[in-house]
Design a protein around this motif. Structure first.
Motif, PDB file in Angstrom:
ATOM      1  N   ASP A   1      -2.719  15.746 -56.976  1.00 55.46           N
ATOM      2  CA  ASP A   1      -1.162  15.510 -56.959  1.00 55.46           C
ATOM      3  C   ASP A   1      -0.020  16.861 -57.077  1.00 55.46           C
TER       4      ASP A   1
ATOM      5  N   MET B   1       6.306   9.402 -56.140  1.00 55.07           N
ATOM      6  CA  MET B   1       6.419  11.080 -56.276  1.00 55.07           C
ATOM      7  C   MET B   1       7.642  11.290 -55.338  1.00 55.07           C
TER       8      MET B   1
ATOM      9  N   THR C   1      -1.680   3.919 -51.788  1.00 55.15           N
ATOM     10  CA  THR C   1      -1.952   2.973 -53.212  1.00 55.15           C
ATOM     11  C   THR C   1      -0.392   3.532 -53.487  1.00 55.15           C
TER      12      THR C   1
ATOM     13  N   GLY D   1      -0.132  -0.085 -55.240  1.00 50.45           N
ATOM     14  CA  GLY D   1       1.310   0.149 -54.871  1.00 50.45           C
ATOM     15  C   GLY D   1       2.612  -0.207 -55.096  1.00 50.45           C
TER      16      GLY D   1
ATOM     17  N   ARG E   1       0.702  17.333 -53.327  1.00 52.19           N
ATOM     18  CA  ARG E   1       1.901  16.234 -53.465  1.00 52.19           C
ATOM     19  C   ARG E   1       2.920  16.930 -53.853  1.00 52.19           C
ATOM     20  N   SER E   2       2.993  17.636 -55.067  1.00 47.82           N
ATOM     21  CA  SER E   2       4.244  17.779 -55.369  1.00 47.82           C
ATOM     22  C   SER E   2       5.035  18.823 -54.983  1.00 47.82           C
TER      23      SER E   2
ATOM     24  N   ASP F   1       0.804   6.790 -54.147  1.00 47.78           N
ATOM     25  CA  ASP F   1       1.475   8.347 -55.022  1.00 47.78           C
ATOM     26  C   ASP F   1       2.450   9.053 -54.043  1.00 47.78           C
TER      27      ASP F   1
ATOM     28  N   ASP G   1      -7.421   5.184 -56.718  1.00 45.29           N
ATOM     29  CA  ASP G   1      -6.667   6.442 -57.632  1.00 45.29           C
ATOM     30  C   ASP G   1      -7.670   6.766 -57.813  1.00 45.29           C
TER      31      ASP G   1
ATOM     32  N   LYS H   1       2.289  -0.998 -59.055  1.00 43.06           N
ATOM     33  CA  LYS H   1       2.677   0.273 -59.359  1.00 43.06           C
ATOM     34  C   LYS H   1       4.072   0.021 -59.471  1.00 43.06           C
TER      35      LYS H   1
END
Ligand code: SAM
Length: 245
Positions: free
Chosen positions: A45, A76, A70, A99, A48-49, A72, A33, A102
């Motif tokens: 990020d 998301m 991991t 992951g 991705r979003s 994310d 990360d 988290k």
């Protein structure tokens, strides 16, 4: 058919790519990360979003996040799309362990579950997901055609396949700037995190060899996907592909 990128291996030409990729990601899992953030300055990020927002209109309830690493993208996807279930799979247990921690810390264990699956030979049932998503995983696959056929198999008819992958910009001045970035900055930053010399070069070499743009759209078509679209981000250093079963 085999693609040039499938022959780009993290360490050597002798062992299979899958074995080497698993080893490399398990080795860097705890630093992954941090390394990602350092290499992209956090822009990954945003990619991705923004990509996941494209799925809102499909309202997917069962999402498969392949090559989750991991986790994310899976986390998301939960935040942006509010599905009933996200199944997060990978071949590197070390990455998924990060992951899982988290997901546990966020209290999302009931929604997001992790499990070992090789995209080229998944043991998941046919027609079982509304959406399959992959961020920065396809470049690492040993067999892209078989993996895409497996994605098609597990998607329900009308289901959507979305993936993001790093790409090489075609136009000046981004082309030259990016060439310098991959030649000097990427190996240096990766070198701060990886412990084996050869792995520093894997990232830029695999990006350069990855089929992109129209070539990738034809690969998706050949493997049975339809309604294929792409979107380039940040002057072409990342590309989003969306297609349907
Ligand atoms: N999706 C995460 C992200 O956006 O940060 C992780 C991306 S990481 C660069 C690539 C991941 O692909 C690694 O965790 C690796 O283990 C996984 N991977 C590579 N080949 C795979 C395969 N055949 N099946 C499933 N996962 C695979």
């Amino acid at each position: 058919m085999s693609y040039k990128v499938e022959k780009v291996h993290p360490y050597n030409a002798e062992q299979g790519k899958k074995e080497q990729v698993t080893h490399m990601f398990n080795e860097i899992a705890l630093r992954y990360d941090l390394m990602n953030g350092a290499l992209s300055l956090g822009i990954d990020d945003y990619w991705r979003s923004d990509a996941l927002k494209e799925l809102r209109k499909y309202r997917p309830q069962h999402i498969l996040d392949i090559a989750t690493g991991t986790g994310d993208f899976a986390i998301m996807a939960h935040r942006i799309l509010h599905p009933e279930k996200v199944t997060a799979v990978d071949i590197a247990e070390g990455m998924m362990e990060v992951g899982r921690q988290k997901v546990k810390a966020k209290g999302l264990e009931d929604v997001i579950s992790f499990g070992y699956q090789d995209c080229a030979a998944m043991t998941l049932p046919d027609n079982s997901f509304d959406a399959a998503i992959i961020s920065f995983g396809v470049r690492n696959f040993e067999d892209i055609d078989r993996s895409f056929q497996e994605v098609l198999r597990v998607l329900r008819p009308g289901g959507v396949f979305l993936f993001l992958e790093l790409s090489t910009p075609g136009q000046s001045p981004m082309k030259e700037l990016y060439a310098a970035y991959t030649k000097y900055v990427m190996p240096f930053v990766s070198g701060l995190f990886a412990t084996e010399q050869r792995a520093y070069k894997y990232l830029p070499e695999s990006i350069a060899a990855f089929p992109q743009g129209r070539e990738m759209m034809l690969i998706l078509k050949k493997n049975g996907f339809r309604n294929i679209r792409l979107r380039r981000y940040t002057l072409g250093i990342n590309t989003l592909y969306i297609s349907e079963k």
